[in-house]
Scaffold this active site. Sequence first.
Site, short mmCIF file in Angstrom:
data_model
loop_
_atom_site.label_atom_id
_atom_site.label_comp_id
_atom_site.label_asym_id
_atom_site.label_seq_id
_atom_site.Cartn_x
_atom_site.Cartn_y
_atom_site.Cartn_z
N HIS A 1 11.24 -28.36 9.24
CA HIS A 1 11.74 -27.44 10.26
C HIS A 1 11.75 -28.17 11.62
O HIS A 1 12.65 -27.98 12.31
CB HIS A 1 10.74 -26.29 10.29
CG HIS A 1 11.37 -25.20 9.20
ND1 HIS A 1 12.44 -24.52 9.16
CD2 HIS A 1 10.68 -24.91 7.92
CE1 HIS A 1 12.34 -23.68 8.07
NE2 HIS A 1 11.29 -23.82 7.53
N THR B 1 4.78 -18.82 -0.66
CA THR B 1 4.67 -19.49 -1.94
C THR B 1 3.54 -18.90 -3.17
O THR B 1 3.79 -18.70 -4.19
CB THR B 1 5.11 -20.92 -1.96
OG1 THR B 1 6.08 -21.52 -1.13
CG2 THR B 1 5.18 -21.84 -3.30
N SER C 1 11.25 -18.95 1.45
CA SER C 1 10.14 -19.30 0.42
C SER C 1 9.80 -18.18 -0.34
O SER C 1 9.32 -18.33 -1.18
CB SER C 1 9.11 -19.96 1.39
OG SER C 1 9.47 -21.41 1.49
N HIS D 1 16.32 -24.06 6.47
CA HIS D 1 16.72 -24.51 5.00
C HIS D 1 17.91 -24.75 4.90
O HIS D 1 19.02 -24.29 5.56
CB HIS D 1 16.04 -23.24 4.10
CG HIS D 1 14.64 -22.94 4.26
ND1 HIS D 1 13.97 -22.00 3.54
CD2 HIS D 1 13.54 -23.51 4.97
CE1 HIS D 1 12.91 -21.84 3.82
NE2 HIS D 1 12.42 -22.70 4.73
N ASP E 1 10.97 -25.84 -3.88
CA ASP E 1 11.50 -24.40 -3.70
C ASP E 1 12.92 -24.37 -3.17
O ASP E 1 13.74 -23.41 -3.22
CB ASP E 1 10.89 -23.52 -3.09
CG ASP E 1 10.15 -23.52 -1.82
OD1 ASP E 1 10.10 -24.66 -1.29
OD2 ASP E 1 9.34 -22.76 -1.19
N HIS E 2 13.19 -25.33 -2.17
CA HIS E 2 14.62 -25.41 -1.43
C HIS E 2 14.23 -26.73 -0.30
O HIS E 2 13.61 -27.16 -0.20
CB HIS E 2 14.69 -24.27 -0.71
CG HIS E 2 13.43 -23.98 0.37
ND1 HIS E 2 13.38 -24.85 1.40
CD2 HIS E 2 12.55 -23.01 0.06
CE1 HIS E 2 12.27 -24.16 1.98
NE2 HIS E 2 11.68 -22.93 1.48
ZN LIG Z 1 10.53 -23.22 5.44
#
Ligand SMILES: [Zn+2]
Length: 451
Positions: free
Chosen positions: A284, A146, A93, A411, A322-323
């Site tokens: 996660h 972030t 991130s 991720h 962001d992913h």
């Molecule tokens: Zn993460």
Amino acid sequence: MFKKIGAVALSTGLVLSAVSVPVFADKPESPGKGKGNGYGGKKIDNIIYMIPDGFSGDYASNYRVYKGEDAVWDEHLKGMFTTNSANADVTDSAAAGTAMASGVKTNNGVIGLDPEGNELTTILDASEEAGKSSGLVATSTITHATPASFATNVESRNNQTEIARQYISGEVDVLLGGGQNMFLPETEGGNQEELNLIEEAQESGFTYTETRDELLDSTDIDVEEGEKLLGLFAEEALSPELHRDQTVEPSLAEMTEVSIEVLEQDKDGFFLMVEGSQIDWAGHANDAAWAMSDVAAFEDAVEAAIDFAEQDGKTLVIVAGDHDTGGMTTGSGAYAGLNADILNQVTATGDFIATQLNEDRSNTKEIVEEYTNLTITEDEVQSIQDASDAVLAINRVVSDHAGIGWTSTNHTGADIPVYAYGPQSEKFVGFYDNTDLPKIMANALRVNLKN
Ligand SMILES: [Zn+2]
């Protein structure tokens, strides 16, 4: 104009989230005409950049099942983008945030610096330089990767105390989230060696709030006069939406509404970044119920942003994760059903449910059923009792029932959808890279990114 709307929205924030009516379903889009429909080169003054951390296309698909109808963003889909960092195919991130804020790729773990260590300017910095006000909102500590990527420059994302110091001496006008400990000295239980940054912030023009009520009373901050707003509503991260104490912690939508109400007083416009931070943490943990409930809280915030943009007519709202986190799948067996709607009945995160198990986990069936409202099989009970990681085992059982699969606890490199609403939103149509996002924004806002 927004003040009235803001006040109404604030007092009915909970109702809004329960009703979940798509905001623009009944509004025809008429090319070349009307404000905010994404057509034409109409001028914008404000950007609201909404980042659901860890959110990918499969989160969007499952969320539609969970909600039972389209999400607010679905009809505003514009494009997709790649997320790799400078030194890895799969980003973290910090590198993702830096790319999405500055337009430059860096190494995983690095914030606001290029791979050679040069400081980067961000879309927030460029907005400030153009005379606009700015704000950052998150449900993690506000010093997390972030939000930090938009206004600080540090070699390691873990250095949250340095990020806090840079915030307080920096330009950002509104900072809302968790993380009191990052601002307080060790003598007061915090992580700063000696500084009390909350006191320093107050001395340099910040109003400090630490409860929902205090925040909702703080909309008279005058950013044109240099007044600023710092709201820290927990020692560490805020609570997952499933466990949020609504008397203490504001919702993400409420933090968004207050931020807009404060920032929009700047005649030159504003830049606001709002992060749904914990969608990533749920990913996660492979915790589908936590993920969906935090996406719902994030959607309420997006609704608040689009409501304002619709009234204002000069605001561009961008929604972009962001992913991907967890490699979530939509469907988990051979043509098994999509049942994410059952997650509405889950009342706790896997983290919490696991804390309720006794030493030998002999109460697994009753505890898991109590908090999930599912009926689980003996095999599923056994899988939880035998697991080295009870949290993950509980979350996998719940996800199986919901028809949600996971391929990772980290991720992934999946492409990410971008949604945009407002004048010039058509600029986001296409397939590009995460570094293109702030460049497109700078172009739309007519500010200079410099990097
Ligand atoms: Zn993460």
